[in-house]
Design a protein around this motif. Structure first.
Motif, PDB file in Angstrom:
ATOM      1  N   ASP A 190      82.360  76.862 101.996  1.00  0.00           N
ATOM      2  CA  ASP A 190      83.047  77.436 101.165  1.00  0.00           C
ATOM      3  C   ASP A 190      83.041  78.577 101.981  1.00  0.00           C
ATOM      4  O   ASP A 190      83.114  79.530 103.521  1.00  0.00           O
ATOM      5  CB  ASP A 190      82.505  77.466 100.088  1.00  0.00           C
ATOM      6  CG  ASP A 190      84.013  78.661  99.490  1.00  0.00           C
ATOM      7  OD1 ASP A 190      85.418  78.771 100.646  1.00  0.00           O
ATOM      8  OD2 ASP A 190      84.509  78.722  97.989  1.00  0.00           O
TER       9      ASP A 190
ATOM     10  N   HIS B 193      77.601  80.094  90.003  1.00  0.00           N
ATOM     11  CA  HIS B 193      79.108  80.319  89.998  1.00  0.00           C
ATOM     12  C   HIS B 193      80.192  79.063  90.655  1.00  0.00           C
ATOM     13  O   HIS B 193      80.829  78.713  89.575  1.00  0.00           O
ATOM     14  CB  HIS B 193      79.354  80.869  91.734  1.00  0.00           C
ATOM     15  CG  HIS B 193      81.230  81.290  92.414  1.00  0.00           C
ATOM     16  ND1 HIS B 193      81.729  81.678  91.527  1.00  0.00           N
ATOM     17  CD2 HIS B 193      81.421  80.473  93.306  1.00  0.00           C
ATOM     18  CE1 HIS B 193      82.908  82.146  92.184  1.00  0.00           C
ATOM     19  NE2 HIS B 193      82.555  80.902  93.417  1.00  0.00           N
TER      20      HIS B 193
ATOM     21  N   VAL C 139      83.442  77.281  88.085  1.00  0.00           N
ATOM     22  CA  VAL C 139      84.253  76.978  89.226  1.00  0.00           C
ATOM     23  C   VAL C 139      84.722  75.664  88.539  1.00  0.00           C
ATOM     24  O   VAL C 139      85.843  75.166  88.348  1.00  0.00           O
ATOM     25  CB  VAL C 139      83.681  77.200  90.780  1.00  0.00           C
ATOM     26  CG1 VAL C 139      85.606  76.585  90.853  1.00  0.00           C
ATOM     27  CG2 VAL C 139      83.857  78.624  91.197  1.00  0.00           C
TER      28      VAL C 139
ATOM     29  N   HIS D  27      89.333  80.032  90.234  1.00  0.00           N
ATOM     30  CA  HIS D  27      88.536  80.721  89.808  1.00  0.00           C
ATOM     31  C   HIS D  27      89.333  81.960  88.888  1.00  0.00           C
ATOM     32  O   HIS D  27      88.594  83.177  88.778  1.00  0.00           O
ATOM     33  CB  HIS D  27      88.413  81.401  91.373  1.00  0.00           C
ATOM     34  CG  HIS D  27      87.666  80.880  92.476  1.00  0.00           C
ATOM     35  ND1 HIS D  27      87.790  79.246  92.414  1.00  0.00           N
ATOM     36  CD2 HIS D  27      86.668  81.096  92.913  1.00  0.00           C
ATOM     37  CE1 HIS D  27      86.873  79.066  93.324  1.00  0.00           C
ATOM     38  NE2 HIS D  27      86.416  80.226  93.325  1.00  0.00           N
TER      39      HIS D  27
ATOM     40  N   GLU E 148      82.820  73.579  94.322  1.00  0.00           N
ATOM     41  CA  GLU E 148      83.387  74.080  96.025  1.00  0.00           C
ATOM     42  C   GLU E 148      84.489  73.473  96.224  1.00  0.00           C
ATOM     43  O   GLU E 148      85.319  72.625  97.317  1.00  0.00           O
ATOM     44  CB  GLU E 148      83.145  75.670  96.498  1.00  0.00           C
ATOM     45  CG  GLU E 148      82.443  76.651  95.706  1.00  0.00           C
ATOM     46  CD  GLU E 148      83.215  77.261  95.829  1.00  0.00           C
ATOM     47  OE1 GLU E 148      84.891  77.051  95.768  1.00  0.00           O
ATOM     48  OE2 GLU E 148      83.076  78.632  95.053  1.00  0.00           O
TER      49      GLU E 148
HETATM   50 ZN   LIG Z   1      84.065  79.765  94.488  1.00  0.00          ZN
END
Ligand SMILES: [Zn+2]
Ligand SMILES: NC(=O)c1ccc[n+]([C@@H]2O[C@H](COP(=O)([O-])OP(=O)(O)OC[C@H]3O[C@@H](n4cnc5c(N)ncnc54)[C@H](O)[C@@H]3O)[C@@H](O)[C@H]2O)c1
Length: 527
Positions: free
Chosen positions: A302, A429, A433, A413, A350
C-alpha cells in the motif's frame, strides 16, 4: 504466459526486435500493421487515407485487443501510434509485458529515408515533424515495463530486450503509469538496491531507515554497499517519529551531505519511513527524487505505491504532505523475516482491502492461503503482494491525486481511523482497518449496498488471518464519536463512506455519522 508488446516510434526496429525475441523465446511473432494490411487487403498508407487517423486507430485497437487476449504469449510489434489511446495503453500494461524501443529523431529520419513510402506519418520525413511526433508520444512510450535503447545493432538490442523481459517475469514488475512520472515496482533482492540507485544516475544519494529495519535480513549490507553519502537512522518508533522534526532530520542530513537537485533519497523501511523520507524529498530544493525499499507488508502492498507522502501534525495524522512519486520501488519479501507477527498480520488487512474494492480473484487467493498467512508465513506473499501492487497501481493510474476513484482505497478507513484515534494510536493501523472493514460491510448490509454473504465471508477470512473481530476493551466512545464527526464532509452531518457491494467493486455514499457510529458500535460489540 502474457503477450509481449513492442512499442516505439516509426522505424525504431520494432518488427525486427519482435521476430528476434520470438525466435529466442520460442514464441510466435506478430506484426499488427501486417495483420491489418492482410485483413483489409490494403496498405497502411492507403487505409490511413481512406479512414483518416481516427478510423485507422479504431481498426488497430481491435487488433491490439485480440493480441492482448491471446493465450499463447505472442511477441507483438505495434504500430508507432498503436497505444496513443491512454485507456488502451493501460489495458496493455495490465495484460501484457510492454517494451518500449527508444530512438532519437536523427535515427528515425535516417531509417525512414531508406524505406520511403511505407510509413504514413513520415511521408515527408522532415525533421520538425518527426521531432514533434516523438515529443507528443514521449510520455506514452515511458509507460512501459522496460525502455530499451533501439539505436544500436539489432543483435545488442535483442539481447537487452531479452534481459529486460526475463527480469520483468522474475521480478513481477508492475508499472505505475503516470506519464513522465512513470515508475516500476519490482520484487527482487535488497542486495540489488545499490545498482538500482546508481541506474538513476544521481549526483549523490542519502539513505533513510530506522534501527529496527537495519537489523532486517540483508538491509545493513545493502545500505553499506549502496555508496550512500550517509544514512539518517530513526529509532524505529514508527509513527511517533513521522513528524516535522523527523522531516527536519532528513533535510538537515541531506543539506549537510551536499545533496543537490540531481540527488536521490533512498527510504528503506515501513510506511512511516517512506512517508517522512518522501515528504522530505518532495520539499527539499523544491523536490528531489526518492526511491523506496519497503520492509513491511503494509508498505509493500500500500504505502509505497501511489506517491502520497506526509508527516503527522499534533492535531491529526498525515495533515502535512505532498504528492511525490518515487523513482522506483524494490520489494524484497525476505526482509520481512524480522517483522513481528502482529505487524505482518496488520499489513494483510490492507491486502484484503485492495482485494475487496479492486481485485476479486485476489480475495480468493487470500482465502486459499489464509491459515498460513495468519501463522505469519512469507511464501504466499511472494505471489499475493505483486497482485495487490498491480491492483493499487491500476487505481492510482486512474486518479493520481485522489479526485475520484482513488477514494475507494479508504474502504474500512472511515471507522478504522476513528477507532485508531479513540484507541490512542496504540493499535497497529491494519488492525483498525480490519475492524473498520467489518463495520463498513455491516453498515452496507443495513443500507442495502452490501451482501450478508460477503460480510460473513470477509469476517471468516479476517478471523483466519488473525485480525481482531471486536473493539479493544475500554474503547473511548466519546473519542470515537469526535473522530468520526471530524471526518464529516462539508457542512452536513454526513460522512462519505466507501461500500463494497461485491468483491472487486465499490460504491461511495454519504451516511450520517450517527448511523455510522451506531452501526459501527453494533458490529464491534458483536465480533
Ligand atoms: Zn491504511
Ligand atoms: N503513503 C501512503 O500511501 C500510505 C498508505 C498507508 C499507510 N501509510 C503510512 O504508513 C505508516 C504505517 O506503516 P507500517 O505499517 O509499514 O509501519 P511502520 O513504518 O510504522 O513500522 C512499524 C514498525 O515496524 C518496524 N519495522 C519495519 N520493517 C521491519 C522489518 N522488516 N523488521 C523488523 N521491524 C521492522 C519499524 O521500525 C516500526 O517500529 C503510517 O504512518 C501510515 O500513515 C502511508
Amino acid at each position: 504466459v502474457k503477450p509481449v508488446l513492442v512499442q516505439g516510434p516509426p522505424a525504431a526496429g520494432k518488427s525486427t526486435l519482435a521476430r528476434a525475441l520470438a525466435a529466442r523465446t520460442g514464441r510466435r511473432a506478430q506484426d499488427v500493421d501486417a495483420t491489418i494490411e492482410a485483413r483489409a487487403g490494403a496498405s497502411i498508407p492507403a487505409l490511413f487515407a481512406r479512414l483518416g487517423e481516427a478510423g485507422f486507430r479504431r481498426l488497430e485497437a481491435a487488433v491490439v485487443r485480440e493480441c492482448l487476449a491471446a493465450t499463447d504469449g505472442p511477441v507483438v510489434a505495434l504500430g508507432g501510434g498503436a497505444l496513443t489511446d491512454r485507456a488502451l495503453r493501460r489495458e496493455a500494461l495490465d495484460r501484457a509485458v510492454v517494451l518500449s524501443l527508444s530512438v532519437d529523431a536523427e535515427t528515425v529520419l535516417e531509417r525512414a529515408r531508406r524505406e520511403q513510402g511505407s510509413r504514413p506519418l513520415l511521408q515527408e520525413a522532415d525533421e520538425a515533424r518527426v521531432r514533434s511526433l516523438l515529443a507528443g508520444r514521449a510520455e506514452g512510450y515511458l509507460e512501459a515495463h522496460a525502455v530499451i535503447d533501439g539505436g544500436g545493432e539489432p543483435e545488442r538490442v535483442a539481447r537487452e530486450a531479452l534481459e529486460a523481459l526475463s527480469r520483468v517475469e522474475r521480478e513481477r514488475t508492475t508499472v505505475v503509469p503516470l506519464g513522465a512520472r512513470t515508475y516500476r515496482v519490482e520484487f527482487g533482492s535488497i542486495e540489488t538496491l545499490g545498482a538500482r540507485v546508481r541506474a538513476l544516475g544521481p549526483s549523490g544519494a542519502l539513505g533513510v531507515t530506522d534501527a529496527r529495519v537495519r537489523e532486517a535480513p540483508g538491509v545493513r549490507a545493502a545500505l553499506e554497499g549502496t555508496g550512500l553519502a550517509g544514512t539518517v537512522c530513526f529509532a524505529g518508533r514508527g509513527d511517533a517519529e513521522k513528524d516535522l522534526a523527523g522531516a527536519t532530520r532528513v533535510w538537515d542530513a541531506a543539506i549537510e551531505a551536499g545533496i543537490d537537485r540531481r540527488g536521490v533519497l533512498v527510504a528503506v523501511g515501513g510506511g512511516a519511513i517512506s512517508d517522512v523520507a518522501g515528504f522530505a524529498a518532495a520539499t527539499l530544493l523544491r523536490g528531489v527524487r526518492f526511491a523506496i525499499a519497503p520492509t513491511t507488508v503494509l508498505a509493500m502492498a500500500d504505502a509505497s505505491v501511489g506517491g502520497k507522502t506526509a508527516v503527522d501534525h499534533p492535531r491529526g495524522k498525515n495533515l502535512i504532505g505532498a504528492f511525490h512519486q518515487p523513482s522506483f520501488v524494490l520489494c524484497d519479501v525476505d526482509t520481512l523475516g524480522t517483522l513481528s507477527m502482529r505487524e505482518r498480520r496488520a499489513g494483510l488487512a490492507e491486502v484484503v482491502k485492495i482485494a475487496l474494492v479492486a481485485d476479486a480473484p485476489l480475495l480468493e487467493q487470500l482465502e486459499s492461503h489464509a491459515d498460513a498467512l495468519g501463522a505469519g508465513a512469507l511464501d504466499p506473499l511472494r505471489e499475493l503482494l505483486p497482485h495487490a501492487v498491480a491492483a493499487k497501481a491500476r487505481i492510482v493510474a486512474l486518479d493520481e491525486r485522489e479526485e475520484g476513484a482513488r477514494a475507494c482505497l479508504n474502504f474500512g478507513h472511515t471507522l478504522g481511523h476513528a477507532i485508531e484515534h479513540a484507541a490512542g494510536y496504540a493499535l497497529p493501523h491494519g488492525e483498525c482497518v480490519a475492524l473498520g472493514m467489518r463495520c463498513a460491510l455491516g453498515l452496507g448490509v443495513s443500507m442495502g449496498v452490501g451482501d450478508p454473504a460477503l460480510l460473513g465471508r470477509v469476517e471468516a477470512l479476517l478471523d483466519r488471518l488473525g485480525l481482531p473481530g471486536r473493539a479493544p476493551d475500554g474503547l473511548d466512545r466519546t473519542e470515537l464519536e469526535r473522530a468520526l464527526r471530524r471526518d464529516k464532509k462539508g457542512s452536513g452531518e454526513s460522512v462519505r463512506f466507501v461500500f463494497c457491494p461485491e468483491p472487486g467493486r465499490f460504491e461511495l455514499r454519504a451516511v450520517s455519522w450517527e448511523r455510522a457510529m451506531t452501526e459501527g458500535l453494533r458490529v464491534l460489540a458483536s465480533g
